[in-house]
Design a protein around this motif. Structure first.
Motif, PDB file in Angstrom:
ATOM      1  N   UNK A   7      -4.752  -3.576  -8.842  1.00  0.00           N
ATOM      2  CA  UNK A   7      -3.368  -4.013  -9.118  1.00  0.00           C
ATOM      3  C   UNK A   7      -2.755  -2.575  -8.566  1.00  0.00           C
ATOM      4  N   UNK A   8      -1.630  -2.618  -7.778  1.00  0.00           N
ATOM      5  CA  UNK A   8      -0.906  -1.308  -7.156  1.00  0.00           C
ATOM      6  C   UNK A   8       0.511  -1.648  -7.628  1.00  0.00           C
ATOM      7  N   UNK A   9       0.959  -0.463  -7.213  1.00  0.00           N
ATOM      8  CA  UNK A   9       2.621  -0.297  -7.653  1.00  0.00           C
ATOM      9  C   UNK A   9       3.158   0.604  -6.624  1.00  0.00           C
ATOM     10  N   UNK A  10       4.262   1.087  -6.843  1.00  0.00           N
ATOM     11  CA  UNK A  10       5.089   1.860  -5.911  1.00  0.00           C
ATOM     12  C   UNK A  10       4.519   3.127  -5.424  1.00  0.00           C
ATOM     13  N   UNK A  11       3.746   3.648  -6.479  1.00  0.00           N
ATOM     14  CA  UNK A  11       3.077   5.120  -5.909  1.00  0.00           C
ATOM     15  C   UNK A  11       2.169   5.054  -4.924  1.00  0.00           C
ATOM     16  N   UNK A  12       1.621   3.839  -4.782  1.00  0.00           N
ATOM     17  CA  UNK A  12       0.516   3.671  -3.531  1.00  0.00           C
ATOM     18  C   UNK A  12       1.422   3.918  -2.280  1.00  0.00           C
ATOM     19  N   UNK A  13       2.687   3.545  -1.977  1.00  0.00           N
ATOM     20  CA  UNK A  13       3.582   3.637  -1.040  1.00  0.00           C
ATOM     21  C   UNK A  13       4.177   4.856  -0.728  1.00  0.00           C
TER      22      UNK A  13
END
Length: 267
Positions: A12-18
């Protein structure tokens, strides 16, 4: 990360990955205050819609300057190796797909599609860009150097002077066009939520990367995995709402952590 060795993992990913791709997040420790437009504002107020589409039209011109980072590529590598069963992302930037991830649920939609709220027709954002450019000749150029414009996580450019911008109606019925993105105050389509729950069920563990889990749309999957007594690993700089449910919390950047994880689990 030995905790995940030998397990089939759902991510599950959020904005911090980008963020390492140049897209700022909403709630990171160093993020400036942001007030994203709500669904109610967009639907009920023509001035809000005009302001949104003006900013988005500029943001769209910049979106292709972003590229997947090593964290995105690490998740694609884990999927290729059979470690990752699938990926649920709260991001709309499509960088996971660009990095090679295949089994992706874009929980909050995707920036490259637009839907009519009246007739339900879906068109590409690229086609709408052509129409908006024709309706607003010279608008993008009037903003200044494109490389200096700040882009928010939803491809919204941070500009202020938008009152003279002309939005485009649906070319089929004249209705209101909206990005196929789930706004604040709007519900994620139920079918998409059910597919995401099923993806969590398919895995032996849940890996959360780059999300504060502040909103329920992501937190519910952490609660779901914890209720099933599956290991929950959270990688995020700063507090997250899911910390009390985490089996392991890694207080670090997602790019370096995911890269190290892929290296360890795909040997």
């Amino acid at each position: 990360m030995e905790l995940l060795r030998g397990l089939r993992v759902t991510a599950l990913t959020g904005a911090g990955v980008s963020t390492d791709s140049g897209i700022p997040d909403y709630r990171g420790p160093d993020s400036p205050p942001r007030n994203p437009m709500t669904y109610q504002q967009f639907v009920q107020d023509e001035a809000f819609r005009r302001h949104y589409w003006a900013r988005n039209h500029v943001g769209w011109q910049h979106v292709h300057r972003t590229h997947p980072n090593a964290g995105h590529r690490a998740l694609a590598r884990l999927e290729d190796a059979g470690v990752l069963v699938g990926l649920i992302t709260q991001n709309v930037d499509l960088l996971h797909e660009d990095a090679g991830s295949r089994n992706v649920i874009d929980l909050h939609g995707r920036y490259d599609r637009v839907i009519c709220l009246q007739c339900g027709r879906v068109i590409s954002r690229e086609h709408l860009a052509e129409r908006l450019t024709a309706l607003n000749p010279g608008f993008v150029e009037s903003i200044g150097d494109v490389e200096d414009v700040e882009i928010a996580p939803d491809a919204d450019a941070v500009i202020e002077q938008t009152s003279h911008f002309r939005p485009a109606p649906c070319e089929f019925c004249g209705g209101v066009l909206k990005p196929e993105i789930v706004y604040f105050g709007e519900n994620v389509p139920r079918e998409r939520v059910e597919r995401a729950y099923a993806m969590v069920d398919d895995g032996d563990a849940l890996l959360v990367a780059g999300s504060s889990l502040t909103v329920m749309s992501g937190l519910r999957f952490v609660r779901h995995a914890a209720k099933q007594e599956k290991p929950v690993v959270i990688v995020n700089r700063g507090w997250t709402r899911g910390d009390p449910l985490a089996t392991l919390k890694v207080e670090a950047g997602t790019t370096e952590t995911l890269t190290a994880l892929a290296e360890a689990l795909t040997r």
